[in-house]
Enzyme design. Sequence first.
Site, PDB file in Angstrom:
ATOM      1  N   GLY A   1       0.574  -0.780  -0.255  1.00  0.00           N
ATOM      2  CA  GLY A   1       0.199   0.017  -0.039  1.00  0.00           C
ATOM      3  C   GLY A   1       0.582   1.403  -0.058  1.00  0.00           C
ATOM      4  CG  ASN A   2      -0.433   4.932  -1.482  1.00  0.00           C
ATOM      5  OD1 ASN A   2      -0.912   5.667  -0.663  1.00  0.00           O
ATOM      6  ND2 ASN A   2      -0.826   4.076  -2.691  1.00  0.00           N
ATOM      7  NE  ARG A   3       3.384   7.586   5.851  1.00  0.00           N
ATOM      8  CZ  ARG A   3       4.643   8.794   5.997  1.00  0.00           C
ATOM      9  NH1 ARG A   3       5.873   8.588   5.150  1.00  0.00           N
ATOM     10  NH2 ARG A   3       3.894   9.549   6.847  1.00  0.00           N
ATOM     11  CB  SER A   4      -2.673   8.470  -0.002  1.00  0.00           C
ATOM     12  OG  SER A   4      -3.812   9.154  -1.160  1.00  0.00           O
TER      13      SER A   4
END
Length: 401
Positions: free
Chosen positions: A202-205
């Site tokens: 995933g990513n931190r958005s």
Amino acid sequence: MRIVVGITGGIAAYKAVSLVRSLVEQGHEVKVIPTQNALRFVGSATLEAISKNTVDPDLYTDVADVKHVELGQSADLVIVAPATASFIARTASGIADDLLSNVVLATKAPILVAPAMHTEMWENAATMANIATLRARGIAVMEPADGRLTGSDSGKGRLPEPDEIVAAALALAAHGTDLAGLNILITAGGTQEPIDAVRFIGNRSSGKQGVAIAMAARARGANVQLIGANIEMPSSIDSVSVKTASELEAAVKVALTSADVVIMAAAVADYRVEAPSDLKLKKDHLGTTLDLHLVQNPDILADLVEGRGDSVTPYLVGFAAESDAERLDALALEKISRKGCDLLVANDISSSKVFGADTTAVTVVHAQDGVIARFEGQKSTVADELLTVIHDQLPERKNNS
Ligand code: CTP
């Protein structure tokens, strides 16, 4: 600003207390006008204490002051929350039989109506026709939220949350309904690509910027569709939830047909695991290393540019999170020419203060004109500024104005 908050008789009237408190805390002078039925749900003492102003819903006190006209004329903004089906019907018919309905007729200020009622009442043909009448007259009507209603039932009809009403009202006061008639598709959040039954890449958005744009656009009259990847959705926006880049791509394709503008604020994973496991991977079987074979995801924005061909519609806005602050402008210029979109909004994430924060700083790059704006502040404020830039850039609107 001088804000009139009208409260009509529904159980959600208690939520108007938070709404009034928030407006007062932001420095606005608030005059609350409850209907007699609203006072069955929330007391005038509470409303006076929270608004720091007197509350008198009677049309026939201080008649010499011509209260209804004075309140209507001096208001910069009128909010009615919650608005019952009956209030909406009376307003659509121009009936003025109490202080609030008189003020609504007498004012030239922008009016925001936040309905709350049972789903059946909301969907009733009479209510739908009355809402259409209000909107046609320039009154901004929020969509009710989906969720728990007064009894054990749930469905569309809940009052939107007070912070959503405040954001919508302030955007309306600042810009009016300048985006009315525009169909805007917004993606927000960050995609998650499964590794196995429990793990993902995933990513931190956080999705906060995309959601802020969606809320501001809706408040300014646009028809908004929000596609959110792994985020909590605002209750009052027409939205679809997705998890992966492939799901996001499919949802964009469905929503695209009617879009005049697409704002790709979502952080889309560039790669996915080629063969994710349906079962949880176990260390016993894997040993000391784990190799994941990744394959590239489609570039949704680049595909939108390609699919548009020579047409100028939809207007395409990309986002970029860049960690090399020194080269932010150069990277943004390179990215907009590589992607081929009309605008690119670049974030400097080097300080790691952007993800999940309520504030941001962005550089707006235009395909031909290069850097055209820089905005800094609350994500809600930056959302409004971005929408104004987009509105000013739309070619057909420019020609019409
Ligand atoms: N984007 C997309 N599909 C992808 C990747 C990105 O539509 N598979 C969109 C994002 O929503 C964003 C823009 O493209 O609006 C830029 O995303 P970014 O990840 O910064 O761009 P990349 O092309 O991945 O460039 P790089 O990896 O070089 O930073």
